[in-house]
Enzyme design. Structure first.
Site, PDB file in Angstrom:
ATOM      1  N   ASP A   1       0.822  -1.212   0.000  1.00  0.00           N
ATOM      2  CA  ASP A   1       0.000   0.000   0.000  1.00  0.00           C
ATOM      3  C   ASP A   1       0.856   1.261   0.000  1.00  0.00           C
ATOM      4  OD1 ASP A   1      -2.698   0.081  -0.315  1.00  0.00           O
ATOM      5  OD2 ASP A   1      -3.206   0.291   1.801  1.00  0.00           O
TER       6      ASP A   1
ATOM      7  N   ASP B   1       5.742  -8.336   9.565  1.00  0.00           N
ATOM      8  CA  ASP B   1       6.841  -8.717  10.460  1.00  0.00           C
ATOM      9  C   ASP B   1       6.581 -10.058  11.136  1.00  0.00           C
ATOM     10  OD1 ASP B   1       4.786  -7.037  11.867  1.00  0.00           O
ATOM     11  OD2 ASP B   1       5.889  -7.741  13.619  1.00  0.00           O
TER      12      ASP B   1
ATOM     13  N   ASP C   1       0.911 -10.226   9.169  1.00  0.00           N
ATOM     14  CA  ASP C   1       1.556  -8.915   9.241  1.00  0.00           C
ATOM     15  C   ASP C   1       2.951  -9.038   8.658  1.00  0.00           C
ATOM     16  OD1 ASP C   1      -0.622  -7.705  10.360  1.00  0.00           O
ATOM     17  OD2 ASP C   1       0.167  -7.629  12.396  1.00  0.00           O
TER      18      ASP C   1
ATOM     19  N   ASP D   1     -10.135  -6.336  12.575  1.00  0.00           N
ATOM     20  CA  ASP D   1     -10.084  -7.779  12.765  1.00  0.00           C
ATOM     21  C   ASP D   1     -11.180  -8.264  13.717  1.00  0.00           C
ATOM     22  OD1 ASP D   1      -8.895  -6.445  14.884  1.00  0.00           O
ATOM     23  OD2 ASP D   1      -6.887  -7.207  14.477  1.00  0.00           O
TER      24      ASP D   1
END
Length: 862
Positions: free
Chosen positions: A221, A275, A273, A369
């Protein structure tokens, strides 16, 4: 059947009152086995209506017990009996901590705790509300509201943890591979460092799942960063995955994922995610649950391999469970029993068809979420929480980043409470247990103002005489202490490995102002606020105090400290209020301990290591040209490793290290041995990795993070001990100012006996014979007869560069000569008064020219 006699007595050498193990065992059998059996036999003949009538009648019988106000000595005796009973139940559970025993004893403690809490709250409502003067009224109602909130959330948490669901993976072995689901793996990213994204992408590509059933997509993004995007594109081409982009940033991460839904073809989607590095078996251990067509998502825990600010800044050294362990190890499993497990945005596999039915990932709140899970449950779909750590992520390194993350969650949960009203919303098809679980989760983040009210209530009394509790004294303590201590004892059974006493108060104090403000604003206007990306991968290089993050908390701490100075005046001028003064003093001291610890979380401690070490027990092999030694890693990072060997190896300072993951993935890297520590017959080697190629870096990432069967923190062995926990908090101020001293390097060199000729310009036409006794890639040690050198003092003072010649007879190769600079000269304790040792180092200016010759010499020696 008789109830065993509960005889309380003190054993020699033990503190407090306890029962004998034999008595506790009999009592446990009666409570867990016999008593429930009797009830089953009696109640099986009752209809549901009759059962409800019986429960109602019993509750009516309890009302007089809750509302009675006996003399203070009787209430004190009752408080002591209740607390002793709670302690006995804890001892019973510790004697026999199996699942059934823990559940029944926890239920018994819940009932006892609810009774004492209701009794306390009735007493507070009936006898201690202070309506004398408008200031007293305002702060009395604020404190009363804070206590009501605390008791309500306590009861909701009790409900969540009444039953803990443990799941086993659904095996795919008996299902034909052609029937397996197609899985898309999404890695959303915005502006994070490319190296962070690369590690997660490597892990995603390495996931053990059929190649024709798995596709990996990096969802970028970051259109504002064209150079970064081009590097991402190159990375994706190199690793064999696909980069997906869009021409806007609408709805942040949720919008990014929703756009990808329409551009990929998988049945299921694994969201990571950027990471969160996945373990290779993540899909094989989660996909099987989806053969139940009602399952919408499977959530696994989030786990962080680096210390969060509480762990790093308070120097807990891993002794205290981190903030998310309570949620992932207890509350999520409790939610799962009620089919109310939450989707947490990452480390989860979701069924795309179901999510598209609700219009995609929710975009109305910043906790998209949990909001998505709420809507899926509202349609009657099921969720699964599988409690096995399958990802390794990065926690925010700085306290300010941690606050930003927590504030976003607080705002999002308040938005869900405001928009969806999970407890009373008739438009959603949620069961009552689901409503209670969502209400508990969304109400949790309103702790800010209640927590601050607890901090300032005693200060207001001591400084300004504002009395938030009418008649505060020993009688109030006799009601309050059973409520507080019994709630701690009740929570001890499910929480004892995941949340230590008083640490929850520190977490809440540290975030109280920020959480209080954002939750209030979200209630007023749920559209306020935007999604913020949590900064990850930052390094803290020096000590600093993040005053801006805790400035209001520091002010509360200073005022609370100043309030204690008024105590002598109170005792002198108002002796009739001595009980209230004493109670408020102890309350203030307790608050100060927690407030100071919460403030110290903002005292950023430097990170001394280049990368984060984590405990891993991997097979390790140390290689030199002629020998190999097998061992096991103690801990490892991307920059170094600690290896335990059963023998002391004779190695140079540079070696090759072969590492093997839990499922056989290997990497071979070069390392420099920085230290060697003998531990009896064993030896620990501290090794730094050097000159890693890109392929070696990638292989190392896969061995450390992907090729993992079980992370070390899956099962924590430490147990909560309230007094020890409070003591550890109280000593935080001593620990945080401790000076950091990096570990000293010690010379690790290969032990040899090789003849060498030493030349020095000062001597002109002759040389001396010496013996190399130790050699590494950067220095060596010579021993020789000092009588050969008449001008030893000149060599000691000038530290000259000398020439060394190793002949063919000494090294089985051709003659090798090189230069080295004298560092120190010292006598050798070898039985000869004339023996000396000379320490020499190889000049850095000549490293390129000499390294090849030095390595040839090292490799030729045995």
């Amino acid at each position: 059947m008789t109830i065993p006699f509960l005889k309380i007595r003190s054993k020699p050498g033990q503190k407090g009152l306890v029962t004998t193990p034999q008595q506790r065992e009999k009592l446990t059998v009666w409570v867990v086995e016999d008593f429930p059996y009797i009830f089953d036999q009696i109640l099986q003949w009752l209809s549901r209506r009759q059962l409800l009538l019986l429960i109602g009648s019993l509750l009516l019988l309890f009302i007089p017990l809750i509302t009675a106000r006996p003399p203070i000595w009787q209430q004190g005796l009752l408080a002591l009996i209740v607390l002793l009973l709670g302690r006995v139940i804890i001892q019973m559970e510790e004697d026999k901590p199996n699942r059934k025993t823990s559940e029944y004893l926890h239920l018994l403690l819940v009932l006892l705790s609810v009774f004492t809490s209701l009794r306390y709250f009735y007493y507070r409502t009936r006898y201690t509300l202070n309506f004398e003067g408008w200031l007293n009224i305002v702060f009395c109602l604020l404190l009363y509201g804070a206590e009501f909130y605390a008791i309500a959330t306590l009861f909701l948490a009790y409900f969540q943890t009444l039953k803990i669901k443990e799941r086993q993976a659904v095996s795919l072995e008996n299902i034909p591979q052609e029937e397996w689901f197609r899985v898309d793996i999404y890695i959303p990213t915005y502006n994070e460092d490319i190296e962070i994204v690369r590690k997660t992408t490597l892990g995603a590509v390495a996931i053990d799942y059929p190649a024709d059933k798995k596709s990996v997509y990096v969802l970028d993004d970051g259109r504002k960063y064209p150079e970064r995007r081009e590097k991402l594109r190159q990375m994706c081409e190199e690793l064999g995955c696909e980069l997906l982009t869009r021409n806007n940033n609408d709805h942040a991460k949720a919008g990014n994922i929703n756009t990808a839904f329409h551009n990929t073809k998988g049945d299921l989607v694994l969201i990571l995610d950027c990471d969160h590095i996945p373990a290779k078996r993540l899909l094989k251990e989660t996909v099987g649950f989806f053969f139940n067509p009602k399952v919408s998502f499977v959530q696994t825990p989030h786990w962080f391999y680096n210390p969060d600010p509480f762990e790093r800044n308070l120097l807990t050294e891993g002794r205290i469970p981190v903030g998310n362990e309570l949620f992932y190890k207890v509350l999520q499993k409790g939610n799962d029993f009620w089919n109310a497990a939450f989707f947490c945005g990452s480390a989860a596999v979701i069924r795309k068809k179901h999510v598209l039915e609700i219009g995609g990932i929710a975009t109305e709140t910043v906790t998209e979420d949990c909001h998505t899970a709420f809507r899926l449950h509202s349609l009657g779909y099921e969720s699964v929480y599988y409690d096995k750590i399958m990802v390794a992520g990065l926690a925010p390194e700085k306290f300010s980043a941690y606050i930003g993350q927590q504030v976003r969650w607080a705002r999002g949960m308040a938005q869900i409470l405001r928009l969806e009203n999970p407890l009373f919303n008739r438009k959603v098809r949620l069961s009552l247990p689901q409503r209670l679980c969502y209400t508990s989760a969304t109400a949790h983040f309103f702790f800010g103002f209640p927590r601050l009210m607890y901090a300032i209530a005693p200060t207001l009394f001591l400084l300004f005489g504002i009395n938030s509790v009418k008649g505060l004294g020993f009688e109030t303590l006799c009601y309050a202490l059973p409520h507080v201590i019994l709630s701690m004892q009740t929570n001890h059974i499910p929480y004892k490995h995941v949340r230590f006493s008083f640490w929850n108060e520190i977490f809440e104090f540290a975030l109280s102002f920020q959480a209080g403000i954002v939750t209030l604003l979200a209630l007023i206007n749920p559209k306020l606020g935007s999604f913020n990306v949590t900064d990850k991968g930052m390094n803290v290089t020096k000590r600093s105090f993040d005053f801006d993050s805790v400035k209001y908390l520091v002010l509360v701490t200073v005022v609370a400290t100043a309030a204690l100075l008024t105590v002598p005046l109170w005792l002198w001028l108002r002796p009739e209020d001595s009980q209230a003064v004493i109670v408020n003093v102890f309350w203030s001291i307790f608050n100060l301990i927690l407030l100071m610890a919460a403030c110290l979380v903002a005292f950023e401690q430097p990170q001394l290591r280049r990368s984060h070490r984590m405990p891993r027990k991997l097979k390790a092999v140390i290689h030199t040209p002629h020998h190999s030694w097998r061992g096991e890693t103690v801990n490892i990072s991307e920059s170094g490793v600690q290896i335990l060997l059963n023998t002391r190896p004779n190695i140079p300072d540079e070696i090759r290290v072969e590492l093997e993951g839990d499922y056989g993935h290997k990497c071979l890297v070069r390392g420099r041995v920085m230290r060697e520590v003998a531990m009896g017959e064993q030896v620990r080697l501290y090794v730094d990795f050097i000159n890693l190629t890109r392929t070696q870096q990638d292989d190392l990432v896969l061995v450390i993070y992907s090729d993992v069967n079980e992370w070390y923190s899956q099962r924590r062995s430490e147990t909560d001990h309230p007094l020890e926990s409070l003591k550890f908090i109280a000593t935080s101020i001593r620990r945080v100012f401790r000076e950091f001293r990096p570990a000293k390097e010690t010379k690790v060199r290969q032990k040899i006996q090789t003849a060498v000729q030493l030349y020095w310009d000062y001597w002109k036409n002759y040389s001396v014979s010496a013996t190399i006794t130790e050699i590494g890639t950067h220095d060596l040690r010579l021993e020789l007869d000092g009588r050969q050198i008449s001008n030893l003092d000149i060599m000691q003072d000038t530290k000259p560069i000398v020439s060394l010649l190793v002949t063919q007879e000494s090294n089985n190769l051709k003659d090798i000569s090189f230069l080295a600079q004298v560092q120190t000269i010292e006598p050798v304790d070898s039985g000869s008064v004339n023996s000396i040792a000379i320490e020499l180092s190889f000049p850095q200016s000549m490293e390129e020219q000499q390294q090849l010759k030095i390595r040839q010499l090292l490799y030729s020696l045995d």
